[in-house]
Design an enzyme around this catalytic site. Structure first.
Site, PDB file in Angstrom:
ATOM      1  N   HIS A 170       0.867  -1.181   0.000  1.00  0.00           N
ATOM      2  CA  HIS A 170       0.000   0.000   0.000  1.00  0.00           C
ATOM      3  C   HIS A 170       0.900   1.227   0.000  1.00  0.00           C
ATOM      4  O   HIS A 170       1.725   1.410   0.889  1.00  0.00           O
ATOM      5  CB  HIS A 170      -0.914   0.018   1.223  1.00  0.00           C
ATOM      6  CG  HIS A 170      -1.876   1.174   1.206  1.00  0.00           C
ATOM      7  ND1 HIS A 170      -3.150   1.085   0.657  1.00  0.00           N
ATOM      8  CD2 HIS A 170      -1.750   2.455   1.645  1.00  0.00           C
ATOM      9  CE1 HIS A 170      -3.755   2.248   0.767  1.00  0.00           C
ATOM     10  NE2 HIS A 170      -2.935   3.089   1.359  1.00  0.00           N
ATOM     11  N   CYS A 171       0.713   2.081  -1.006  1.00  0.00           N
ATOM     12  CA  CYS A 171       1.557   3.273  -1.155  1.00  0.00           C
ATOM     13  C   CYS A 171       0.748   4.510  -0.783  1.00  0.00           C
ATOM     14  O   CYS A 171      -0.225   4.839  -1.463  1.00  0.00           O
ATOM     15  CB  CYS A 171       2.055   3.393  -2.598  1.00  0.00           C
ATOM     16  SG  CYS A 171       3.083   4.865  -2.873  1.00  0.00           S
ATOM     17  N   PRO A 172       1.141   5.219   0.283  1.00  0.00           N
ATOM     18  CA  PRO A 172       0.396   6.433   0.646  1.00  0.00           C
ATOM     19  C   PRO A 172       0.541   7.554  -0.378  1.00  0.00           C
ATOM     20  O   PRO A 172      -0.330   8.424  -0.468  1.00  0.00           O
ATOM     21  CB  PRO A 172       1.013   6.828   2.000  1.00  0.00           C
ATOM     22  CG  PRO A 172       2.367   6.216   2.002  1.00  0.00           C
ATOM     23  CD  PRO A 172       2.240   4.941   1.220  1.00  0.00           C
TER      24      PRO A 172
END
Length: 329
Positions: A170-172
């Site tokens: 998961h990439c913010p």
């Protein structure tokens, strides 16, 4: 009748009463040799629908990303290129930088607003499993958090609150998971950000050399102190993002070529499936045979199987066991 989501919450609330019996059954199934369910059988939600994660941290990071690109574009145009006496130099570099910046932001938008491969929530029902027409001896796994049937290589994301097929991480910065359906856009985003970072650093170096040879008051429309501060900030930003996005680009291409996601490598889940050759994996991730559309974030992934995306999930009660053997009893 309660919705699947409400029944999921009821199951989570009452799992403590059945944990002993279900746990012993699950262990006995795991010791036996079973055939897992392929991801092709369990469909995901429609990848053509609008997808957006309402996460405060991710939204802030996405806004910061766009602001940093706009800042770099401002410094490149109004501090370095427009005051230049060489018109052709300004046109060529301005066109190139803005084209790369547009492609980077378009890739970011597609990576953020594309369903990464979410499994339908609350489909762990007896009616739905029976509709899959699985063979006896097969086993399906239920995610206890979102009450969905997990395909092979799917993992649950605590931010998206869904199970994601071939989830890498998961990439913010894109406010989304990087998964099966949007990995192409994430790879393009890191590549184009790395290119505009390198381009801006080269322009800063040439501009410094030009200003050292000429009068600082004539090489920019801003005052010399303001010009130096703006260029130093751009140099720091470009160097930082060049290193970061280059590493991310390299790891993503490596993950595609080795047919192994980041989370699978972290959990040691390698070697549990048939590996796809590197070039075939690249064609799957980028939507078909090699063509200019590989580098176009506005093109669709034509090789994705969208024909099964709109299959209705039969209603029913959520099954309590996390490991479910076929046939159902």
């Amino acid at each position: 009748m309660k919705s699947p989501v409400h029944r999921c919450r009821d199951v989570e609330h009452g799992r403590g009463q059945t944990e002993t019996g279900a746990g012993s059954g699950s262990k006995s199934l795991q010791h036996e040799q079973r055939i897992p369910v392929s991801k092709d059988v369990i469909t995901s939600s429609s990848s053509s629908a609008m997808w957006f994660i309402r996460d405060t941290c991710g939204i802030v990071c996405a806004i910061i990303t766009w602001l940093l690109v706009f800042y770099a574009d401002f410094v490149v145009l109004f501090v370095m290129l427009l005051p230049s006496k060489n018109l052709m130099y300004s046109i060529v570099n301005g066109t190139l930088f803005n084209t790369l910046a547009f492609l980077a932001l378009a890739s970011h938008l597609r990576a953020m607003c594309t369903d990464p491969g979410a499994v339908p929530k609350g489909n762990a029902t007896k009616e739905y499993i029976e509709s899959l027409q699985l063979k006896p001896g097969q086993v399906v796994y239920k995610c206890p958090k979102c009450c969905s049937i997990k395909p092979d290589r799917a993992h649950h994301c605590s931010v998206c609150k869904r199970c994601i097929r071939k989830m890498d991480h998961h990439c913010p910065w894109v406010n989304n998971c990087v998964g099966e359906n949007n990995q192409k856009y994430f790879v393009l985003f890191t590549m184009y950000i790395a290119l505009i970072s390198l381009h801006s650093l080269l322009l800063v170096v040439f501009h410094f050399l030009y200003c050292f040879e000429d009068d600082w008051t004539k090489c920019s429309s801003f005052s010399p102190p303001a010009t130096i501060i703006l260029l130093i900030l751009l140099c720091f930003e470009g160097l930082l993002f060049l290193i970061f996005t280059s590493v991310m680009f390299g790891t993503q291409v490596h993950s595609i070529c080795t047919d192994e996601t980041g989370i699978e490598r972290l959990k040691g889940e390698t070697g549990k499936w048939g590996k796809t050759p590197c070039w075939e994996a690249m064609k799957t991730a980028f939507g078909g045979p090699f063509s200019p559309s590989w580098f176009n974030p506005l093109s669709a992934l034509s090789c994705k199987r969208d024909s099964v995306d709109h299959i209705a999930v039969p209603q029913g009660d959520i099954i309590e066991e996390d490991v479910i053997e076929i046939p159902l009893y």
